[in-house]
Scaffold this active site. Structure first.
Site, mmCIF file in Angstrom:
data_model
loop_
_atom_site.group_PDB
_atom_site.id
_atom_site.type_symbol
_atom_site.label_atom_id
_atom_site.label_comp_id
_atom_site.label_asym_id
_atom_site.label_seq_id
_atom_site.Cartn_x
_atom_site.Cartn_y
_atom_site.Cartn_z
ATOM 1 N N ASN A 190 76.123 46.127 74.394
ATOM 2 C CA ASN A 190 75.250 47.228 73.989
ATOM 3 C C ASN A 190 73.952 46.600 73.502
ATOM 4 O O ASN A 190 73.858 46.114 72.375
ATOM 5 C CB ASN A 190 75.944 48.019 72.875
ATOM 6 C CG ASN A 190 75.156 49.245 72.452
ATOM 7 O OD1 ASN A 190 73.996 49.407 72.815
ATOM 8 N ND2 ASN A 190 75.790 50.105 71.662
ATOM 9 N N ARG A 206 76.203 49.339 78.175
ATOM 10 C CA ARG A 206 75.804 50.666 77.742
ATOM 11 C C ARG A 206 74.331 50.868 78.106
ATOM 12 O O ARG A 206 73.476 50.057 77.726
ATOM 13 C CB ARG A 206 75.961 50.799 76.237
ATOM 14 C CG ARG A 206 75.494 52.155 75.774
ATOM 15 C CD ARG A 206 75.380 52.243 74.278
ATOM 16 N NE ARG A 206 74.965 53.582 73.913
ATOM 17 C CZ ARG A 206 74.256 53.858 72.827
ATOM 18 N NH1 ARG A 206 73.902 52.894 72.014
ATOM 19 N NH2 ARG A 206 73.917 55.090 72.563
ATOM 20 N N HIS A 242 75.232 60.261 73.836
ATOM 21 C CA HIS A 242 76.545 60.036 73.217
ATOM 22 C C HIS A 242 77.681 60.441 74.150
ATOM 23 O O HIS A 242 78.787 60.762 73.702
ATOM 24 C CB HIS A 242 76.717 60.856 71.913
ATOM 25 C CG HIS A 242 75.944 60.357 70.738
ATOM 26 N ND1 HIS A 242 75.429 61.212 69.779
ATOM 27 C CD2 HIS A 242 75.592 59.115 70.350
ATOM 28 C CE1 HIS A 242 74.799 60.511 68.862
ATOM 29 N NE2 HIS A 242 74.876 59.226 69.184
ATOM 30 N N HIS A 262 79.809 64.495 67.022
ATOM 31 C CA HIS A 262 79.585 63.061 66.806
ATOM 32 C C HIS A 262 78.520 62.933 65.726
ATOM 33 O O HIS A 262 77.328 63.137 65.977
ATOM 34 C CB HIS A 262 79.134 62.392 68.109
ATOM 35 C CG HIS A 262 78.843 60.927 67.959
ATOM 36 N ND1 HIS A 262 79.626 59.946 68.526
ATOM 37 C CD2 HIS A 262 77.861 60.275 67.287
ATOM 38 C CE1 HIS A 262 79.144 58.753 68.208
ATOM 39 N NE2 HIS A 262 78.059 58.928 67.458
ATOM 40 N N LEU A 263 78.959 62.621 64.497
ATOM 41 C CA LEU A 263 78.034 62.583 63.360
ATOM 42 C C LEU A 263 77.957 61.159 62.831
ATOM 43 O O LEU A 263 78.761 60.754 61.983
ATOM 44 C CB LEU A 263 78.517 63.541 62.254
ATOM 45 C CG LEU A 263 78.873 64.976 62.702
ATOM 46 C CD1 LEU A 263 79.417 65.789 61.514
ATOM 47 C CD2 LEU A 263 77.660 65.680 63.309
ATOM 48 N N ASN A 300 74.704 57.834 62.472
ATOM 49 C CA ASN A 300 73.277 57.822 62.160
ATOM 50 C C ASN A 300 72.554 58.783 63.076
ATOM 51 O O ASN A 300 71.776 59.618 62.645
ATOM 52 C CB ASN A 300 72.714 56.413 62.329
ATOM 53 C CG ASN A 300 72.913 55.601 61.080
ATOM 54 O OD1 ASN A 300 72.710 56.096 59.980
ATOM 55 N ND2 ASN A 300 73.332 54.364 61.250
ATOM 56 N N ARG A 342 66.315 61.117 62.089
ATOM 57 C CA ARG A 342 65.655 61.935 63.108
ATOM 58 C C ARG A 342 65.692 63.402 62.711
ATOM 59 O O ARG A 342 66.701 63.887 62.200
ATOM 60 C CB ARG A 342 66.337 61.777 64.472
ATOM 61 C CG ARG A 342 66.163 60.397 65.066
ATOM 62 C CD ARG A 342 66.861 60.284 66.414
ATOM 63 N NE ARG A 342 67.518 58.992 66.516
ATOM 64 C CZ ARG A 342 68.613 58.757 67.228
ATOM 65 N NH1 ARG A 342 69.194 59.740 67.900
ATOM 66 N NH2 ARG A 342 69.139 57.559 67.252
ATOM 67 N N GLU A 358 83.972 60.967 60.531
ATOM 68 C CA GLU A 358 85.276 60.367 60.226
ATOM 69 C C GLU A 358 85.505 60.169 58.736
ATOM 70 O O GLU A 358 86.649 60.079 58.299
ATOM 71 C CB GLU A 358 85.401 59.003 60.940
ATOM 72 C CG GLU A 358 85.504 59.124 62.448
ATOM 73 C CD GLU A 358 85.314 57.783 63.163
ATOM 74 O OE1 GLU A 358 85.734 56.749 62.615
ATOM 75 O OE2 GLU A 358 84.718 57.775 64.266
ATOM 76 N N HIS A 359 84.412 60.072 57.963
ATOM 77 C CA HIS A 359 84.568 59.646 56.572
ATOM 78 C C HIS A 359 84.100 60.630 55.505
ATOM 79 O O HIS A 359 84.239 60.340 54.323
ATOM 80 C CB HIS A 359 83.858 58.310 56.356
ATOM 81 C CG HIS A 359 84.367 57.224 57.255
ATOM 82 N ND1 HIS A 359 85.653 56.740 57.167
ATOM 83 C CD2 HIS A 359 83.784 56.566 58.278
ATOM 84 C CE1 HIS A 359 85.825 55.814 58.087
ATOM 85 N NE2 HIS A 359 84.707 55.690 58.782
ATOM 86 N N GLU A 414 83.655 54.036 71.592
ATOM 87 C CA GLU A 414 82.695 54.019 72.697
ATOM 88 C C GLU A 414 82.834 52.765 73.554
ATOM 89 O O GLU A 414 82.752 52.828 74.778
ATOM 90 C CB GLU A 414 81.265 54.120 72.150
ATOM 91 C CG GLU A 414 80.962 55.517 71.641
ATOM 92 C CD GLU A 414 79.670 55.604 70.849
ATOM 93 O OE1 GLU A 414 79.665 55.158 69.677
ATOM 94 O OE2 GLU A 414 78.674 56.077 71.389
HETATM 95 P P1 ADP Z 1 75.899 54.670 64.259
HETATM 96 O O1 ADP Z 1 75.434 56.043 64.575
HETATM 97 O O2 ADP Z 1 74.804 53.744 63.853
HETATM 98 O O3 ADP Z 1 76.877 54.085 65.249
HETATM 99 P P2 ADP Z 1 78.110 55.304 62.469
HETATM 100 O O4 ADP Z 1 78.775 56.201 63.428
HETATM 101 O O5 ADP Z 1 78.854 54.140 61.953
HETATM 102 O O6 ADP Z 1 76.684 54.809 62.917
HETATM 103 O O7 ADP Z 1 77.680 56.206 61.222
HETATM 104 C C1 ADP Z 1 76.927 55.703 60.186
HETATM 105 C C2 ADP Z 1 76.799 56.763 59.111
HETATM 106 O O8 ADP Z 1 78.103 57.087 58.605
HETATM 107 C C3 ADP Z 1 75.976 56.315 57.923
HETATM 108 O O9 ADP Z 1 74.855 57.166 57.793
HETATM 109 C C4 ADP Z 1 76.885 56.494 56.732
HETATM 110 O O10 ADP Z 1 76.217 57.168 55.738
HETATM 111 C C5 ADP Z 1 77.972 57.405 57.245
HETATM 112 N N1 ADP Z 1 79.201 57.179 56.481
HETATM 113 C C6 ADP Z 1 80.019 56.100 56.525
HETATM 114 N N2 ADP Z 1 81.019 56.238 55.620
HETATM 115 C C7 ADP Z 1 80.817 57.408 54.975
HETATM 116 C C8 ADP Z 1 81.481 58.125 53.934
HETATM 117 N N3 ADP Z 1 82.569 57.626 53.348
HETATM 118 N N4 ADP Z 1 80.978 59.302 53.548
HETATM 119 C C9 ADP Z 1 79.874 59.815 54.124
HETATM 120 N N5 ADP Z 1 79.201 59.208 55.103
HETATM 121 C C10 ADP Z 1 79.657 58.026 55.533
#
Ligand code: ADP
Length: 370
Positions: free
Chosen positions: A8, A65, A154, A182-183, A185, A215, A307-308, A355
């Site tokens: 990537n 990618r 995505h 898909h949430l 960055n 963004r 996920e988090h 991915e």
């Molecule tokens: P990318 O889009 O760069 O691949 P990711 O899918 O890893 O990134 O997502 C990154 C985002 O996930 C960051 O903005 C971070 O704030 C958020 N994130 C990671 N862990 C948590 C959490 N425990 N609670 C809320 N947001 C989280």
């Protein structure tokens, strides 16, 4: 021989992962390529580092990618000179993303001349969206001449997550309708009907749609005319502002959702508004895709925030019980795979996106190795 190296390539970084089947043998990131403070001069050196750090014996393919495949590339594509030239010709559509992919492809072909290379496009999964879902109501001749339409991004993530969701529900993917969120960055939502994308929130570029870390997501295009004409900002500066200084960062100064949530919990007003704006756009988009799909078997959250963040999951769907959508607080806090109560009409799921694995699988499939 099913070893696949997934690359990537970004403008100043290369992420890699080496698979044997679905097992990861090695992964890593070379950063700050060509930047002060970095010790990697260019992409060739980055790839050389990756090649010396990993055992590439028996490598069957390299999967790349590529962000933008335009209208041409609707499937993973085995790379030759012509394919590189066509991806290069898409640079005007994706000036922030495709140049690095072209460099990565060229360097990998040069350093691994005997290994087939496959380009896997972020846009490809969305090729099934019907014309009314990708056409904007602007002058049709202009749009055709300049290839202006919704492409969506995505795609590997949405495809993987929709398929995983069907597996979790124990249903054939052809019979399963899913809204995938898909949430990360970057953030995008897709309506997937029977395994096919039928609507998605990103547009000509990944700037459109949901509110993201940095963004803006969708805005009235007049904002751009206004900043140019009235505020006197050059177009490049406006693009940079909307891309790198917008989203929750623009609203509250933090782009990491954890920080936004902590500040909100402490009563910070800017963070509270940023979170509310983020959620509102997400709810509006979910609502739109409920209407597009009619019957929705599942809503699935994925990527960093999805996920988090139990808060984002619970609050974005709160109050939708009359539509058969609910989140069970205990399951949500525990990060269970299915976080809706048993017997819900629409399941709410949490899936870890993969991915790179999806790119490896698609590369193998394109070469008939799967
Ligand atoms: P990318 O889009 O760069 O691949 P990711 O899918 O890893 O990134 O997502 C990154 C985002 O996930 C960051 O903005 C971070 O704030 C958020 N994130 C990671 N862990 C948590 C959490 N425990 N609670 C809320 N947001 C989280």
């Amino acid at each position: 021989m099913t070893r696949v190296l997934v690359l990537n390539s970004g403008s100043s970084s290369v992420k890699y992962r080496l698979f044997d089947g679905s097992a990861t043998l090695a992964k890593g990131l070379v950063e700050k390529i060509g930047e002060p403070g970095g010790d990697t001069a260019d992409h060739r050196e980055a790839l050389q580092k990756i090649m010396s750090a990993t055992d590439l014996a028996g490598l069957a393919a390299v999967g790349h990618r590529v962000v933008h495949g335009g209208s041409d590339f609707t499937e993973p594509t085995v790379v030759d000179d012509d394919v590189v030239a066509r991806i290069e010709s898409l640079i005007p559509l994706a000036p922030l993303h495709n140049p690095a992919a072209v460099t990565g492809l060229e360097v990998a072909r040069h350093l691994l001349p005997d290994v087939p290379q496959v380009a896997v496009f972020d846009t490809a999964f969305h090729a099934t969206i019907p014309p009314e879902g990708v056409t904007w109501a602007i002058d049709a001749e202009l749009a055709a001449k300049w290839q202006i339409r919704r492409y969506g991004f995505h795609g590997t993530s949405h495809a993987y997550v929709a398929r995983r969701t069907a597996e979790i529900l124990g249903k054939p993917v052809e019979d399963t309708n899913v809204i995938t969120l898909h949430l990360g960055n970057g953030a995008s939502a897709t309506a997937v009907q029977g395994g096919r994308s039928v609507a998605t929130s990103m547009g000509l570029s990944p700037l459109d749609g949901l509110v993201m870390g940095t963004r803006s997501g969708s805005i009235d295009p007049t904002v751009i005319f206004h900043l140019h004409r009235v505020a006197g900002m050059p177009l490049d500066e406006i693009e940079d502002s909307l891309t790198r200084h917008g989203g929750v960062l623009g609203l509250c100064g933090d782009n990491d959702m954890r920080a936004v949530e902590e500040r909100r919990a402490a009563g910070d007003q800017a963070a509270t508004l940023a979170f509310a704006v983020y959620l509102r756009r997400l709810r509006e988009t979910v609502g739109a895709y409920l209407a597009v799909l009619g019957r929705v078997d599942a809503i699935t959250f994925t990527a960093g925030v999805g996920e988090h963040s139990p808060e984002v999951r619970a609050e974005s769907l709160a109050g939708l019980e009359p539509l058969g959508i609910a989140v069970d607080p205990a399951r949500n806090e525990a990060g269970a795979t299915i976080i809706s109560p048993d017997g819900s009409r629409t399941a709410v799921c949490v899936v870890s996106t993969e991915e790179e694995l999806e790119i490896a699988d698609q590369a193998r499939a394109a070469l008939g190795l799967a």
